[in-house]
Design an enzyme around this catalytic site. Structure first.
Site, PDB file in Angstrom:
ATOM      1  N   ARG A 113      27.444  31.594  12.465  1.00 44.05           N
ATOM      2  CA  ARG A 113      28.171  31.388  13.727  1.00 44.05           C
ATOM      3  C   ARG A 113      29.134  32.544  13.968  1.00 44.05           C
ATOM      4  NH1 ARG A 113      33.649  31.856  12.380  1.00 44.05           N
ATOM      5  NH2 ARG A 113      34.397  30.165  11.061  1.00 44.05           N
ATOM      6  N   GLU A 212      37.927  24.979  18.052  1.00 48.84           N
ATOM      7  CA  GLU A 212      39.033  25.847  17.597  1.00 48.84           C
ATOM      8  C   GLU A 212      39.072  27.150  18.401  1.00 48.84           C
ATOM      9  OE1 GLU A 212      39.380  26.230  13.323  1.00 48.84           O
ATOM     10  OE2 GLU A 212      40.053  28.302  13.534  1.00 48.84           O
ATOM     11  N   ARG A 216      31.896  28.805  19.937  1.00 47.85           N
ATOM     12  CA  ARG A 216      31.336  29.034  18.609  1.00 47.85           C
ATOM     13  C   ARG A 216      29.837  29.112  18.862  1.00 47.85           C
ATOM     14  NH1 ARG A 216      34.670  27.867  13.897  1.00 47.85           N
ATOM     15  NH2 ARG A 216      36.617  28.859  14.472  1.00 47.85           N
ATOM     16  N   CYS A 258      42.465  31.514  14.789  1.00 44.07           N
ATOM     17  CA  CYS A 258      42.918  31.632  13.399  1.00 44.07           C
ATOM     18  C   CYS A 258      42.672  33.063  12.925  1.00 44.07           C
ATOM     19  CB  CYS A 258      42.148  30.644  12.520  1.00 44.07           C
ATOM     20  SG  CYS A 258      42.633  30.727  10.786  1.00 44.07           S
ATOM     21  N   THR A 260      41.980  34.228  10.188  1.00 46.68           N
ATOM     22  CA  THR A 260      40.903  34.386   9.194  1.00 46.68           C
ATOM     23  C   THR A 260      39.562  34.665   9.865  1.00 46.68           C
ATOM     24  OG1 THR A 260      40.351  32.031   9.148  1.00 46.68           O
ATOM     25  CG2 THR A 260      42.009  32.788   7.581  1.00 46.68           C
ATOM     26  N   ARG A 267      30.799  33.610  10.428  1.00 45.90           N
ATOM     27  CA  ARG A 267      30.650  32.914   9.146  1.00 45.90           C
ATOM     28  C   ARG A 267      29.170  32.641   8.954  1.00 45.90           C
ATOM     29  NH1 ARG A 267      31.233  28.186   5.854  1.00 45.90           N
ATOM     30  NH2 ARG A 267      30.914  26.684   7.536  1.00 45.90           N
ATOM     31  N   ARG A 296      32.789  25.897   0.504  1.00 45.50           N
ATOM     32  CA  ARG A 296      33.265  24.728   1.273  1.00 45.50           C
ATOM     33  C   ARG A 296      32.429  23.520   0.885  1.00 45.50           C
ATOM     34  NH1 ARG A 296      34.603  26.677   7.541  1.00 45.50           N
ATOM     35  NH2 ARG A 296      35.901  28.438   6.932  1.00 45.50           N
ATOM     36  N   GLU A 301      34.770  22.744   6.558  1.00 48.62           N
ATOM     37  CA  GLU A 301      36.063  23.090   5.986  1.00 48.62           C
ATOM     38  C   GLU A 301      36.849  21.836   5.599  1.00 48.62           C
ATOM     39  OE1 GLU A 301      38.365  25.735   8.384  1.00 48.62           O
ATOM     40  OE2 GLU A 301      39.123  26.548   6.507  1.00 48.62           O
TER      41      GLU A 301
HETATM   42  P1  ADP Z   1      32.744  26.700  11.102  1.00 45.87           P
HETATM   43  O1  ADP Z   1      31.700  27.267  10.257  1.00 45.87           O
HETATM   44  O2  ADP Z   1      32.318  26.697  12.518  1.00 45.87           O
HETATM   45  O3  ADP Z   1      34.054  27.311  10.864  1.00 45.87           O
HETATM   46  P2  ADP Z   1      32.917  24.139   9.578  1.00 45.87           P
HETATM   47  O4  ADP Z   1      33.176  24.689   8.232  1.00 45.87           O
HETATM   48  O5  ADP Z   1      33.767  23.028  10.048  1.00 45.87           O
HETATM   49  O6  ADP Z   1      33.028  25.185  10.755  1.00 45.87           O
HETATM   50  O7  ADP Z   1      31.395  23.704   9.636  1.00 45.87           O
HETATM   51  C1  ADP Z   1      30.874  23.177  10.811  1.00 45.87           C
HETATM   52  C2  ADP Z   1      29.635  22.350  10.589  1.00 45.87           C
HETATM   53  O8  ADP Z   1      28.559  23.194  10.229  1.00 45.87           O
HETATM   54  C3  ADP Z   1      29.791  21.318   9.492  1.00 45.87           C
HETATM   55  O9  ADP Z   1      29.139  20.137   9.866  1.00 45.87           O
HETATM   56  C4  ADP Z   1      29.021  21.959   8.356  1.00 45.87           C
HETATM   57  O10 ADP Z   1      28.491  21.029   7.434  1.00 45.87           O
HETATM   58  C5  ADP Z   1      27.918  22.664   9.112  1.00 45.87           C
HETATM   59  N1  ADP Z   1      27.307  23.751   8.356  1.00 45.87           N
HETATM   60  C6  ADP Z   1      27.904  24.853   7.857  1.00 45.87           C
HETATM   61  N2  ADP Z   1      27.039  25.624   7.219  1.00 45.87           N
HETATM   62  C7  ADP Z   1      25.836  25.007   7.299  1.00 45.87           C
HETATM   63  C8  ADP Z   1      24.529  25.309   6.828  1.00 45.87           C
HETATM   64  N3  ADP Z   1      24.266  26.427   6.159  1.00 45.87           N
HETATM   65  N4  ADP Z   1      23.545  24.433   7.117  1.00 45.87           N
HETATM   66  C9  ADP Z   1      23.788  23.309   7.806  1.00 45.87           C
HETATM   67  N5  ADP Z   1      24.986  22.974   8.284  1.00 45.87           N
HETATM   68  C10 ADP Z   1      26.007  23.804   8.032  1.00 45.87           C
HETATM   69  C1  CIR Z   2      45.078  26.597   6.761  1.00 46.95           C
HETATM   70  O1  CIR Z   2      45.958  27.417   6.977  1.00 46.95           O
HETATM   71  O2  CIR Z   2      44.831  26.140   5.660  1.00 46.95           O
HETATM   72  C2  CIR Z   2      44.256  26.122   7.927  1.00 46.95           C
HETATM   73  N1  CIR Z   2      44.931  26.456   9.146  1.00 46.95           N
HETATM   74  C3  CIR Z   2      42.860  26.752   7.894  1.00 46.95           C
HETATM   75  C4  CIR Z   2      42.841  28.227   7.644  1.00 46.95           C
HETATM   76  C5  CIR Z   2      41.485  28.879   7.798  1.00 46.95           C
HETATM   77  N2  CIR Z   2      40.548  28.530   6.833  1.00 46.95           N
HETATM   78  C6  CIR Z   2      40.329  29.174   5.688  1.00 46.95           C
HETATM   79  O3  CIR Z   2      40.852  30.206   5.341  1.00 46.95           O
HETATM   80  N3  CIR Z   2      39.453  28.579   4.870  1.00 46.95           N
END
Ligand code: ADP
Ligand code: CIR
Length: 343
Positions: A113, A212, A216, A258, A260, A267, A296, A301
């Site tokens: 993403r 966020e 995305r 954010c 990060t 990501r 994660r 997250e």
């Molecule tokens: P982001 O990657 O957008 O920062 P999150 O860590 O919250 O956000 O993940 C968003 C969603 O994407 C969650 O439901 C997570 O389980 C899913 N997800 C992340 N990576 C994968 C993957 N490789 N395959 C399937 N689902 C994924």
């Molecule tokens: C934090 O500061 O912990 C949250 N605002 C999330 C920060 C971004 N995520 C990350 O680095 N894994």
């Protein structure tokens, strides 16, 4: 807050970098959209267990509050935000990787993403209700123009029934209401109005609207064909970029709520089964650190693992290109698979 204890890794970046002097100097500053220091740091103040603790309210936050944000960015990305020039490379022809798990033993799925925000609007933490609706409308109208594999439908969250929403979340396609970190940052205001999800029939291309970040842009599919997932993403980004202007700076790349996520705002992750290796958390973490990978849980997250399945992604996003970020992730995943096989 005391900057002299900056070696204490248990404290948030905010706690470590907001010295009384910096606080004093930024106290009276405001961006053109009226974003203040108090808003910038609210999430970290209300959640002392944050890892970072700050959210930008708009593009200008990164200039106005640079005294605080630059050190945080430098530490997280290992990149000098003062002298650095971010470079983008979204050319799939430059990618020299193969599927790290061609037999499909370890990798369940791949997802890449990128985050984007519109130039000329405040970001989610500072956006007003009416502006959020305008952003949603602009993005949904743009998405409706996509064709072929990217053609799909936009589903606003407001009209979506509970069962559909839960199913989409369970299957990793849809976001949930923001956690306490996002809540404190103001990102849950007026929830769920103005938010939604676009996806094609196969759910291999999706766009989250007004989570966020305002967009995305997501490409995902079962298995470990990372190059194919990247190629689809790149095509989608190029199509959207023809129609929308995204917030971008030479210094920091694509600008996000954010810090990060700055830079590539990318990501690239796999869901991967590593039951043996992850039973030795120290070794697991060591290999991930060596390859700049982030671990994660399986529901994103701040979630937990289930059945030895983890979400592993690139940690660095700024100061390296998209091609480099994806390559770093693919090489790290190969190393993790080797370690798992050897156990
Ligand atoms: P982001 O990657 O957008 O920062 P999150 O860590 O919250 O956000 O993940 C968003 C969603 O994407 C969650 O439901 C997570 O389980 C899913 N997800 C992340 N990576 C994968 C993957 N490789 N395959 C399937 N689902 C994924
Ligand atoms: C934090 O500061 O912990 C949250 N605002 C999330 C920060 C971004 N995520 C990350 O680095 N894994």
């Amino acid at each position: 807050m005391n900057g002299s204890q900056s070696s204490d890794k248990d404290r948030s970046a905010l706690q470590r970098y907001l010295t009384p002097e910096i606080s004093e100097r930024l106290q009276t500053k405001k961006t053109c959209y009226g974003y203040t220091l108090e808003q910038l740091i609210r999430s970290g103040v209300e959640n002392p267990d944050s890892s970072i603790g700050v959210y930008a309210g708009d593009e200008e936050s990164y200039e106005t509050f640079a005294l605080l944000l630059d050190p945080i960015i430098r530490e997280y990305h290992h990149y000098d935000p003062v002298t650095g020039h971010h470079r983008s490379d979204l050319n799939p022809a430059h990618l020299r990787i193969s599927n790290p798990d061609p037999e499909g033993t370890f990798i369940l799925s791949t997802r890449i993403r990128v985050a984007r925000n519109l130039h000329c609007f405040p970001f989610g933490p500072a956006i007003a209700r009416r502006e959020r609706l305008i952003v949603e409308c602009l993005i949904a109208d743009t998405l409706r123009e996509l064709t072929d594999e990217l053609a799909g439908r936009y589903y606003p969250l407001s009209g979506m029934d509970q069962a559909t929403r839960q199913r989409l979340i369970r299957d990793h396609f849809l976001f949930k209401e923001g956690d306490r970190f996002l809540e404190s940052a103001g990102l849950n205001r007026d929830w769920p109005e103005g938010r939604g999800i676009y996806h094609n029939d196969d759910k291999t291309f999706l766009v989250w609207v007004n989570e966020e970040d305002q967009l995305r842009i997501i490409s995902m599919e079962p298995g470990g064909d990372i190059a194919r997932v990247f190629t689809r993403l790149v095509r989608a980004v190029a199509e959207l970029e023809k129609r929308l202007t995204f917030a971008y700076s030479e210094r920091l790349g694509y600008l996000t709520s954010c810090p990060t996520n700055l830079g590539t705002a990318m990501r690239a992750s796999v869901h991967i089964r590593l039951p043996r290796l992850s039973a030795d958390p120290e070794r697991f973490r060591r290999i991930c650190d060596r390859h700049h990978l982030q671990i994660r849980g399986v529901h994103g997250e701040h979630s937990e693992s289930e059945g030895g399945i983890w979400d592993i992604s690139n940690r660095r996003r700024l100061g390296i290109t998209e091609v480099e970020a994806v390559t770093e992730m693919a090489e790290g995943i190969s190393a993790l698979i080797e370690a798992e096989k050897a156990l």
